[in-house]
Design an enzyme around this catalytic site. Structure first.
Site, PDB file in Angstrom:
ATOM      1  N   ASP A 203      48.033  38.332  43.495  1.00  0.00           N
ATOM      2  CA  ASP A 203      47.029  37.284  43.360  1.00  0.00           C
ATOM      3  C   ASP A 203      45.712  37.871  42.841  1.00  0.00           C
ATOM      4  O   ASP A 203      45.265  38.924  43.316  1.00  0.00           O
ATOM      5  CB  ASP A 203      46.800  36.677  44.757  1.00  0.00           C
ATOM      6  CG  ASP A 203      45.949  35.425  44.732  1.00  0.00           C
ATOM      7  OD1 ASP A 203      46.376  34.447  44.110  1.00  0.00           O
ATOM      8  OD2 ASP A 203      44.863  35.436  45.347  1.00  0.00           O
ATOM      9  N   GLU A 274      48.910  38.198  38.463  1.00  0.00           N
ATOM     10  CA  GLU A 274      48.163  37.009  38.077  1.00  0.00           C
ATOM     11  C   GLU A 274      46.803  37.510  37.621  1.00  0.00           C
ATOM     12  O   GLU A 274      45.945  37.857  38.423  1.00  0.00           O
ATOM     13  CB  GLU A 274      47.976  36.040  39.249  1.00  0.00           C
ATOM     14  CG  GLU A 274      47.273  34.769  38.797  1.00  0.00           C
ATOM     15  CD  GLU A 274      46.277  34.172  39.786  1.00  0.00           C
ATOM     16  OE1 GLU A 274      45.964  32.996  39.669  1.00  0.00           O
ATOM     17  OE2 GLU A 274      45.787  34.901  40.672  1.00  0.00           O
TER      18      GLU A 274
END
Ligand code: GLC
Ligand code: MG
Length: 525
Positions: A203, A274
């Site tokens: 993330d 990401e």
């Protein structure tokens, strides 16, 4: 898939844990719910699933605010449930990717509680980014950075200091220049690797390290600070050109360390980033041979409905990853963006375009990421204000990401459409979803679900045998023609039917009426 480096050609299905399947009737999806529905993923024909965060969390950002990285939130089950899920997935031939959230912890993490208690200048505060404010009494934030979720990226605590949070105020950013932070996450990686997971989705991978000075962001000519809701578009467009908080060179040391950890394990464990970086070249730096294995390629998702735009993304992506030997990735939807049938205009046209873009994507070399519900053709839902839960809604009053997070319809004719045994889903489902359930679409050859099953079946052998090269044969504004190995792909983004090139139709995204109608793609062999 049995070939080595399974991730190079994999189709990975993103499970948004709160909204996939609810086993206990509390209206929130959970791990046993996922395990029970794994046969759907096997039947769909994907290779792996990525599960969004299910760790202990106050759920202020629905799990992207982690209070304990090595335990399961009781809302979602237990560690035993996580193990059972992995075991069952492996039995069904599915790999398991879990989500790692290293940029920030929850404000309920033990470290942050200790930091607040210990006060300014303490070693406990040094693991986060606490600073004194500006102005005579320190009442101004330490710099001008804005939260991705809107408003200042700093919150003041009772003793007068401020802490940095690039997202919600309940998500304090860690200081990745502090050695204990790196050690904590090496332990977290090992914890889940030991339990048998096959990979991690990282993330906010571009955010971990900030420019050390924490200087103001330079507001260039024609730019303004301010940020809106965190749609995929705003993740990119909210940024000024100058970004002292993103994509700093030192972040790559973190991933080199993690790669060494993964390489010390058996099997093909993988990392996917990401990283909302500014260019394809900067994205490619995350997937150098000694760093991560893949990074989401958001340029495919951000491309407008134009054959020329899609062609440019294909060539640009392949050119960027080729020098580092990484496999490209493709994605159209996830839990942060407006669902792609809606982005493409909604209704029958939006759905036709979505299916065409999907079929084109599945022909490309590398791997594809699907988001739960896209195989049902779900659209973005207009969630009523009283049901909105995205933290950005509370910070900005702008519609956030709730509309792509509505629980899955599995069967039945009324909410909760077999999402769970009973109970009101945490976001209400639309009253008109009965024809869209998995049960309703199964066996209907014209349904989006059967189209996905057929497309994934067609891809299965092809993806591993057709080679890594793709040639863009033609692309004006309207028609894209690609060739990969034995297959020619034609995508019609125009308004007129076009003649089909020679070849046998392998699969089409919609009916072919003598030629290739608008908003349709076809594979020819
Ligand atoms: C990522 C996640 C998003 C989350 C944010 C903060 O962008 O995909 O859902 O809100 O990080 O962790
Ligand atoms: Mg539940």
């Amino acid at each position: 898939m049995t070939s080595p480096e399974w991730w190079r050609h994999a189709v990975t299905y993103q499970v948004y844990v709160r909204s996939f399947a609810d086993s206990d009737g509390d209206g929130v999806g959970d791990l046993p719910g996922i395990t029970g529905r794994l046969p759907h993923l096997r039947d769909l024909g994907v290779d792996a699933l990525w599960i969004t965060p299910f760790y202990t969390s106050p759920q202020k950002d629905h799990g992207y605010d982690v209070a304990d990285y090595t335990d399961v939130d009781p809302l979602f089950g237990s560690l035993a449930d996580a193990d059972a899920l992995t075991t069952r997935a492996h039995e069904l031939g599915l790999k398991v990717i879990v989500d790692l959230v290293p940029n920030h912890t929850s404000s309920e993490h033990a470290w942050f509680a200790a930091a607040l208690a210990a006060g300014p200048g303490s070693p406990e505060r040094a693991r986060y980014l606490f600073r004194d404010g500006r102005g005579p009494d320190g009442a101004e934030p330490p710099n001008n950075w804005q939260s991705v979720f809107g408003g200042p990226a700093w919150t003041r605590v009772d003793d007068g200091q401020w802490y940095l949070h690039l997202f919600d105020s309940t998500q304090p950013d860690l200081d990745w220049r502090h050695p204990e932070v790196g050690d904590l996450f090496e332990g977290v990686l090992r914890f889940w690797l030991d339990r048998g997971v096959d990979g991690f989705r990282i993330d906010v991978a571009h955010g971990l390290v900030k420019e050390e000075s924490l200087r103001d962001q330079v507001v260039g000519e024609g730019e303004s600070l301010g940020s809106g809701a965190p749609t995929g578009e705003s993740m990119v467009e909210r940024t000024l050109r100058d970004e002292p908080m993103w994509d700093q060179p030192e972040v790559h040391d973190v991933y080199r360390r993690w790669r060494r950890v993964l390489d010390s394990y058996d099997g093909d464990r993988m990392l996917v980033a990401e990283a909302w970086t500014q260019t394809a070249e900067s994205m490619a730096r995350f997937v150098r041979p000694d760093e991560m294995h893949q990074a989401f390629n958001f340029s495919w998702l951000l491309a407008p409905w134009s054959a020329k735009a899609f062609a440019d993304v294909v060539t640009g992506t392949l050119e960027a990853v080729a020098p580092v030997g990484a496999s490209p990735t493709w994605v159209l939807s996830n839990h942060d963006v407006v669902r792609h049938p809606t982005r493409y205009g909604g209704g029958p046209v939006g759905l036709a375009r979505a299916r065409a873009a999907t079929l084109t994507m599945l022909a490309l070399p590398g791997s594809a990421y699907l988001y739960q519900g896209e195989e049902l053709g779900l659209e973005q839902v207009d969630v009523a204000p009283e049901h909105r839960q995205d933290p950005s809604w509370f910070r900005t009053g702008e519609v956030g990401r709730d509309g792509c997070r509505v629980p899955m319809p599995w069967g039945g004719t009324r909410p909760p459409y077999d999402f769970g045994p009973s109970g009101e889903p945490w976001i209400p489902q639309p009253a008109d979803w009965a024809p869209l359930t998995v049960a309703a679409q199964s066996g209907d050859p014209d349904s989006t679900l059967e189209f996905y099953r057929a497309a994934l079946a067609a891809r299965r052998t092809f993806a591993t045998t057709a080679g890594e090269d793709v040639e863009v044969i033609g692309s004006d504004a309207d028609v894209l023609v690609l060739r990969r190995g034995p297959v020619t792909v034609v995508l019609n983004c125009g308004t007129e039917s076009v003649p089909l090139p020679a070849g046998e139709v392998i699969i089409a995204s919609g009916p072919l009426a003598g030629g290739l109608p608008p908003d349709t793609a076809v594979w020819l062999g």
